[in-house]
Design an enzyme around this catalytic site. Sequence first.
Site, PDB file in Angstrom:
ATOM      1  N   ASP A  90       0.866  -1.174   0.000  1.00 53.45           N
ATOM      2  CA  ASP A  90       0.000   0.000   0.000  1.00 53.45           C
ATOM      3  C   ASP A  90       0.908   1.231   0.000  1.00 53.45           C
ATOM      4  O   ASP A  90       2.055   1.165   0.441  1.00 53.45           O
ATOM      5  CB  ASP A  90      -0.932  -0.022   1.221  1.00 53.45           C
ATOM      6  CG  ASP A  90      -2.155   0.890   1.035  1.00 53.45           C
ATOM      7  OD1 ASP A  90      -2.204   1.634   0.033  1.00 53.45           O
ATOM      8  OD2 ASP A  90      -3.047   0.847   1.902  1.00 53.45           O
ATOM      9  N   ALA A 193     -11.547   3.544   1.288  1.00 53.57           N
ATOM     10  CA  ALA A 193     -12.201   4.396   2.285  1.00 53.57           C
ATOM     11  C   ALA A 193     -13.465   3.781   2.879  1.00 53.57           C
ATOM     12  O   ALA A 193     -14.434   4.487   3.162  1.00 53.57           O
ATOM     13  CB  ALA A 193     -12.502   5.770   1.685  1.00 53.57           C
ATOM     14  N   CYS A 276     -13.316 -22.879  19.845  1.00 55.82           N
ATOM     15  CA  CYS A 276     -12.682 -22.929  18.525  1.00 55.82           C
ATOM     16  C   CYS A 276     -11.889 -24.219  18.417  1.00 55.82           C
ATOM     17  O   CYS A 276     -11.408 -24.744  19.416  1.00 55.82           O
ATOM     18  CB  CYS A 276     -11.772 -21.712  18.381  1.00 55.82           C
ATOM     19  SG  CYS A 276     -10.637 -21.809  16.994  1.00 55.82           S
ATOM     20  N   CYS A 278      -9.078 -24.621  16.567  1.00 51.76           N
ATOM     21  CA  CYS A 278      -7.693 -24.446  16.112  1.00 51.76           C
ATOM     22  C   CYS A 278      -6.702 -25.009  17.138  1.00 51.76           C
ATOM     23  O   CYS A 278      -7.060 -25.274  18.292  1.00 51.76           O
ATOM     24  CB  CYS A 278      -7.387 -22.985  15.786  1.00 51.76           C
ATOM     25  SG  CYS A 278      -6.864 -21.982  17.174  1.00 51.76           S
ATOM     26  N   CYS A 281      -6.386 -23.074  20.511  1.00 48.41           N
ATOM     27  CA  CYS A 281      -7.513 -23.196  21.437  1.00 48.41           C
ATOM     28  C   CYS A 281      -7.651 -24.595  22.020  1.00 48.41           C
ATOM     29  O   CYS A 281      -8.135 -24.758  23.138  1.00 48.41           O
ATOM     30  CB  CYS A 281      -8.802 -22.783  20.748  1.00 48.41           C
ATOM     31  SG  CYS A 281      -8.764 -21.052  20.263  1.00 48.41           S
TER      32      CYS A 281
END
Length: 484
Positions: A90, A193, A276, A278, A281
């Site tokens: 960016d 934006a 969760c 994952c 977790c």
Amino acid sequence: MAFGFEVLHKDIAGRIGRLRIGSKTVRTPALLPVINPHLQVVTPAELHGMGVEALITNAYIFYRSEQFRDAALTQGLHTVLDFPGVIMTDSGSFQLSVYGDVEVGNRETLLFQQQIGSEIVVPLDLPTPPSADRERAKAELSVTLERIDEARSIVKENSTLAAPVQGGSFADLRELAGQEVSRRGCIVTPIGAVVPLMENYRYRDLVHVVLAAKRGLSPGACVHLFGAGHPAMLALAVAMGCDLFDSAAYALYAKEGRYLTVHGTLFLNELSELPCSCGVCRSQTPESLRRSPDRERLLALHNLYVTLAEIARIRQAILDGTLWDLVDERCRSHPRLLEGYRELLRYAPSLEPFDRSTKRRFFYRGDESCQRTEVIRYHRDLARFDLAGRVLISFSGRSESGFDRYLAFRPPFGPYPPGLGETFPIGQCELPSWDESMVRSGCRGIARLVEENPGATFVVRCEPRWVELVADEVPGIEVLIDED
Ligand code: GUN
Ligand code: ZN
């Protein structure tokens, strides 16, 4: 290098696609995690190991950094960050919109982004805030377009130019901006934006702005939603036709002890369970996570896993044709997301042409389902039936003598010839017991058929409880009562 975007599968206005950047491919929808070279809670190499094919970093940080500037210029971003995938940079625009000034010009940032080996470069666009008046939005859009034009002569063959679509809150300006960037042949087109809209849960306005931009953009453009990456809103954004997302949320939220879920953000301090699947977790408890010296990093990892899993789920939903179900499910997590979903449904007639023709299933999930693209298309296609004589539409599906034609009835779609009972959407439609909304929607199908076939006489046979509703939706139609 060759650049291109190819759409492989569609659902609603969402797509699965392939963005080609030279010899690299990014499968879309894709999440581009934001990397701040100074704060690498999760390293780019680790991201690559998690299946991340592209990331985004801020060229302005490299430009200003004593530590990273020279290394990036001499070794290139891929070496400095240790990431073999696609790197997008960016410009300083975000800093510009937040802090008011940046010490870099359009030409300078574009040359710099290319010098450090960025594959997708962004000019110094002007992110017009949603509160800006029309005059300002218009003036800033012209500056952004001038900078995109300048960029086209600066960006050389090893990079592709991402051309931001600005225009503030004004639909016509967003549409114009979309047309202008597509006319210039840009492949990657970020919608800019929108961060203030998302930060303030203004999802209805987000839908308004994104769909306006999409109307102007070529269907072949790869659309990036700048600054979007919360897993709860990704399905909605993909359904509108956004392909790329970038998010620092995984890292920023981790810093504040916030735990992302597809239903919203939770505070680690308020959790007594980690809901969760994952690796983080399942190997921690909220208590051990709170006390861990690695807390921020572990939370960032969890946040990433959740977001990447949601991207995978969205891709699968597109393949199956079940994206509306996922959008419906996600958008019920927050009333403001529900507003966004309802706004999207108001646009369903304009999304219908983009939707695919057959899907694995149609689950009825309440009122909102009646406004989906499949229902709109079915009602439109009813015009193709050419009917004459006395036509019976039987809610129970039983035929009877004394009629020239007989049609069955399946809400929320409406009448169908029994021969089409197995085809989409009739055959794949799963309904709970009939409710007023779905029967009303089906009756709109009857009304359409009546309107299109003035030479035929229609008779509806239904249970007593639907008689009034049928008469209300199809005034003047003959109704026979099914007593059993
Ligand atoms: N990051 C978030 N929003 C924007 C935007 O509008 N423009 C640029 N360049 N970066 C962004
Ligand atoms: Zn987790």
